[in-house]
Design a protein around this motif. Sequence first.
Motif, PDB file in Angstrom:
ATOM      1  N   LYS A 174      12.467  -6.443  -4.314  1.00 40.80           N
ATOM      2  CA  LYS A 174      12.334  -6.566  -2.859  1.00 40.80           C
ATOM      3  C   LYS A 174      10.912  -6.969  -2.447  1.00 40.80           C
ATOM      4  O   LYS A 174      10.705  -7.446  -1.333  1.00 40.80           O
ATOM      5  CB  LYS A 174      12.709  -5.228  -2.193  1.00 40.80           C
ATOM      6  N   LEU A 175       9.963  -6.728  -3.337  1.00 39.70           N
ATOM      7  CA  LEU A 175       8.578  -7.120  -3.032  1.00 39.70           C
ATOM      8  C   LEU A 175       8.343  -8.611  -3.279  1.00 39.70           C
ATOM      9  O   LEU A 175       7.408  -9.212  -2.744  1.00 39.70           O
ATOM     10  CB  LEU A 175       7.611  -6.282  -3.886  1.00 39.70           C
TER      11      LEU A 175
ATOM     12  N   PRO B 282       9.688 -11.582  -2.419  1.00 38.33           N
ATOM     13  CA  PRO B 282       9.513 -12.608  -1.375  1.00 38.33           C
ATOM     14  C   PRO B 282       8.103 -12.629  -0.796  1.00 38.33           C
ATOM     15  O   PRO B 282       7.537 -13.705  -0.559  1.00 38.33           O
ATOM     16  CB  PRO B 282      10.549 -12.198  -0.320  1.00 38.33           C
ATOM     17  N   ALA B 283       7.517 -11.453  -0.601  1.00 38.56           N
ATOM     18  CA  ALA B 283       6.145 -11.396  -0.086  1.00 38.56           C
ATOM     19  C   ALA B 283       5.163 -11.994  -1.093  1.00 38.56           C
ATOM     20  O   ALA B 283       4.250 -12.746  -0.727  1.00 38.56           O
ATOM     21  CB  ALA B 283       5.767  -9.945   0.243  1.00 38.56           C
ATOM     22  N   VAL B 284       5.369 -11.668  -2.357  1.00 42.54           N
ATOM     23  CA  VAL B 284       4.502 -12.232  -3.398  1.00 42.54           C
ATOM     24  C   VAL B 284       4.682 -13.748  -3.462  1.00 42.54           C
ATOM     25  O   VAL B 284       3.709 -14.501  -3.592  1.00 42.54           O
ATOM     26  CB  VAL B 284       4.811 -11.580  -4.775  1.00 42.54           C
TER      27      VAL B 284
ATOM     28  N   MET C 102       5.455 -15.715  -1.004  1.00 35.93           N
ATOM     29  CA  MET C 102       4.738 -16.318   0.119  1.00 35.93           C
ATOM     30  C   MET C 102       3.248 -16.410  -0.164  1.00 35.93           C
ATOM     31  O   MET C 102       2.577 -17.363   0.214  1.00 35.93           O
ATOM     32  CB  MET C 102       4.937 -15.488   1.391  1.00 35.93           C
ATOM     33  N   MET C 103       2.734 -15.378  -0.838  1.00 36.85           N
ATOM     34  CA  MET C 103       1.317 -15.380  -1.179  1.00 36.85           C
ATOM     35  C   MET C 103       1.006 -16.488  -2.191  1.00 36.85           C
ATOM     36  O   MET C 103      -0.031 -17.156  -2.106  1.00 36.85           O
ATOM     37  CB  MET C 103       0.949 -14.006  -1.743  1.00 36.85           C
TER      38      MET C 103
END
Lengths: 111, 111
Positions: B90-91, B93-95, B97-98
């Motif tokens: 779940k983490l 997608p944020a990674v 984007m980074m």
Amino acid sequence: MQRLDPLYPTCPIRNVIDRMSDKWSLLILSTLNQNGIMRYKELNSAIPDISQKMLSSTLKRLEADKLINRKMYPEIPPRVEYSLTNTGQKLMPAVGMMVDWALEYFDEITK
Amino acid sequence: MQRLDPLYPTCPIRNVIDRMSDKWSLLILSTLNQNGIMRYKELNSAIPDISQKMLSSTLKRLEADKLINRKMYPEIPPRVEYSLTNTGQKLMPAVGMMVDWALEYFDEITK
């Protein structure tokens, strides 16, 4: 800015993680994102557990990496203001997603 | 897992940043995300500049934080496989984007 990963100098991921992966960078960027323009003392009040030395050096590094602007006004005493650059602002959606994830999974992770 | 920020023990953002903000956590999570299930030696080959000690300790911490699964097969020699947990996935997608941000702004930041 020539501080590059020694083994993978052309790898964007390595070189960006390396810049973000200290305890304070993301916290300072998030704080500036929430508050817009901030003076040094305001940043220090918002993050009271960072040492002055660490705050200064992290701000310098973020400025050198073009993630934040530093503007000094020739007043007495001199006024210095910090804000996100366009590049810094572009990183914020990713940081926001990470924060959302943190809010959702905090209990599970810290159990 | 009781390792909490001393000043802000109930702050999700602080406590999550603290877990992610070492040089290797995000790199290990990204590598597992790209490759699915990986053995210890495969992880070490994918990240050749991490020391065995650092790889082991980071994997232990990520497992304790429930971001990765560790599965040991009772073979000789024993086989140990790592993969992302649901929380770890779940983490990503944020990674991601980074990473996209890193790819877009790498030249500017490292200039």
